[in-house]
Design an enzyme around this catalytic site. Structure first.
Site, PDB file in Angstrom:
ATOM      1  N   GLU A  55     -27.710 -57.594  40.506  1.00  0.00           N
ATOM      2  CA  GLU A  55     -29.008 -58.203  40.183  1.00  0.00           C
ATOM      3  C   GLU A  55     -28.997 -59.706  40.456  1.00  0.00           C
ATOM      4  OE1 GLU A  55     -27.095 -56.205  38.346  1.00  0.00           O
ATOM      5  OE2 GLU A  55     -28.192 -55.421  36.617  1.00  0.00           O
ATOM      6  N   CYS A  88     -26.898 -55.885  32.592  1.00  0.00           N
ATOM      7  CA  CYS A  88     -26.052 -56.494  31.559  1.00  0.00           C
ATOM      8  C   CYS A  88     -26.765 -57.711  30.964  1.00  0.00           C
ATOM      9  CB  CYS A  88     -24.694 -56.904  32.152  1.00  0.00           C
ATOM     10  SG  CYS A  88     -24.744 -58.406  33.139  1.00  0.00           S
TER      11      CYS A  88
HETATM   12  N1  THU Z   1     -22.473 -54.761  37.093  1.00  0.00           N
HETATM   13  C1  THU Z   1     -23.599 -55.125  37.777  1.00  0.00           C
HETATM   14  O1  THU Z   1     -23.555 -55.364  39.000  1.00  0.00           O
HETATM   15  N2  THU Z   1     -24.764 -55.226  37.103  1.00  0.00           N
HETATM   16  C2  THU Z   1     -24.910 -54.984  35.768  1.00  0.00           C
HETATM   17  O2  THU Z   1     -25.965 -55.234  35.213  1.00  0.00           O
HETATM   18  C3  THU Z   1     -23.811 -54.370  35.027  1.00  0.00           C
HETATM   19  C4  THU Z   1     -22.474 -54.497  35.661  1.00  0.00           C
HETATM   20  C5  THU Z   1     -21.209 -54.670  37.818  1.00  0.00           C
HETATM   21  C6  THU Z   1     -20.189 -55.721  37.461  1.00  0.00           C
HETATM   22  C7  THU Z   1     -18.904 -55.041  37.872  1.00  0.00           C
HETATM   23  O3  THU Z   1     -18.710 -55.242  39.252  1.00  0.00           O
HETATM   24  C8  THU Z   1     -19.184 -53.566  37.647  1.00  0.00           C
HETATM   25  O4  THU Z   1     -20.588 -53.436  37.560  1.00  0.00           O
HETATM   26  C9  THU Z   1     -18.551 -52.996  36.402  1.00  0.00           C
HETATM   27  O5  THU Z   1     -18.899 -53.742  35.287  1.00  0.00           O
END
Ligand code: THU
Length: 133
Positions: A55, A88
């Site tokens: 994102e 997240c």
């Molecule tokens: N991750 C994202 O790209 N976006 C989120 O909103 C949640 C987590 C990624 C970070 C990491 O590369 C993987 O997902 C595992 O946490």
């Protein structure tokens, strides 16, 4: 916007994610009102902390390419999750800074469309520049 087409585009984009550590792929496409799209994937790092989520990669490109929140039609997100796979906390705060609170968000997971949301739904009562006076 056609959900199946968006899902297919996200699944193609997910293959670009750089995820040697988690193996968990995330893809984000910001569809603009002018018909263009801005893409982002998660890019991990051996030191873990410098990892950037899909994102934030996408929304940074939105700014880099000279667009702003009012140019955005839809933010579509794919994660390898079997649950909803919602953004997240760090991404929620970044998105509320750069997109409209009522921005439409479509989320897809590994199996299906998980739902349509607004940004405000994910981060109610957010801290923003208006709090700084
Ligand atoms: N991750 C994202 O790209 N976006 C989120 O909103 C949640 C987590 C990624 C970070 C990491 O590369 C993987 O997902 C595992 O946490």
């Amino acid at each position: 916007m056609d959900k199946n087409k968006v899902y297919e585009e996200l699944k193609v984009l997910r293959t670009n994610a750089y995820v040697p550590y988690s193996k968990f792929r995330v893809a984000c496409i910001i569809y603009l009102k002018n018909g263009k799209k801005i893409e982002g994937v998660n890019v991990e790092n051996a030191a873990y902390n410098p990892t950037i989520c899909g994102e934030r990669t996408a929304v940074s490109q939105l700014v880099t390419q000279g667009y702003n929140k009012d140019d955005v039609e839809l933010l579509a997100l794919y994660t390898d999750s079997e649950g909803v796979g919602s953004p997240c906390g760090t991404c929620r705060q970044t998105l509320i800074e750069l997109l409209n609170p009522d921005q439409k968000i479509w989320i897809f997971n590994i199996n299906e469309f998980s739902g349509e949301y607004t940004l405000e739904y994910f981060l109610p009562l957010s801290f923003t520049k208006t709090d700084l006076g």
